[in-house]
Scaffold this motif. Structure first.
Motif: not given
Length: 203
Positions: A12-23, A87-93, A114-120
């Motif tokens: 299980v991916f430990e942190d599914r926060d989209p921003y953290r997954v992206l970074i 600026d473009q997405f309101g801070g949302v991935v 990002v699609l898999v681990f953050a959003f399933q």
């Protein structure tokens, strides 16, 4: 593919926060998982969210992620992507692959992670393990990861896409290694083109 699912349990991916997954995925480029883990932990131990990262001095970020390698380039990319997200997405991935691919430095592997681990969301991130193993098995015959992704999507049932990367990464780290694969420990040599052509016939 289902045979491997009987052997490997999917982490299980430990942190599914989209921003953290992206970074984390940006930091993972051209480095080992252990280095990525250390850099990610360092960064988010000090800066908790996107706003703090954007406001952070670039020199501080460089020090925190140095273990990931290419730290100046990656630090600059992290700052740039974070600012664009604000600026473009309101801070949302974004949850859309086309919008993810518009972010600087984000290729298909990163976007799919990002699609898999953050959003399933069903997607196939193709890293070096997935690309190498797919070709070794002989289920694809491709020269680059994007083509591997395209071919895998044709033959792998969509219900398996989400778990595919994690499954093959584990397999690639423990059995089907980049050099000297442990064919004597592999449970699916009967299905493997590499084994039949390079091991079985020479034993």
């Amino acid at each position: 593919m289902e045979k491997l699912y009987e052997i490997y349990s999917i982490r299980v991916f430990e942190d599914r926060d989209p921003y953290r997954v992206l970074i984390r995925t940006i930091l993972s480029q051209r480095t080992k998982d252990a280095n990525t883990d250390k850099a990610t932990t360092n960064l988010f131990s000090k800066y908790k969210d996107i706003n703090e990262v954007v406001d952070a001095p670039i020199e501080d970020i460089e020090k925190l992620v140095k273990s990931a390698g290419f730290f100046r380039v990656k630090s600059s990319r992290i700052k740039e992507v974070s600012q664009i997200l604000l600026d473009q997405f309101g801070g949302v991935v974004p949850k859309n692959i086309d919008e993810l691919l518009e972010l600087p430095g984000v290729g298909r592997k990163t976007a799919n992670c990002v699609l898999v681990f953050a959003f399933q969301e069903p997607a196939i991130p193709v890293d070096t393990h997935v690309h190498r193993i797919s070709n070794r098995w002989g289920i694809v015959d491709t020269k680059d990861p994007d083509k591997t992704e395209e071919e895998l999507k044709k033959i792998v049932p969509k219900k398996l896409w989400i778990d595919l990367n994690d499954l093959m990464v584990q397999f690639g780290q423990t059995i089907c290694k980049p050099t000297h694969p442990l064919c004597d420990k592999c449970p699916i040599t009967d299905l493997c083109k590499y084994y039949h052509e390079n091991v079985e016939n020479n034993s």
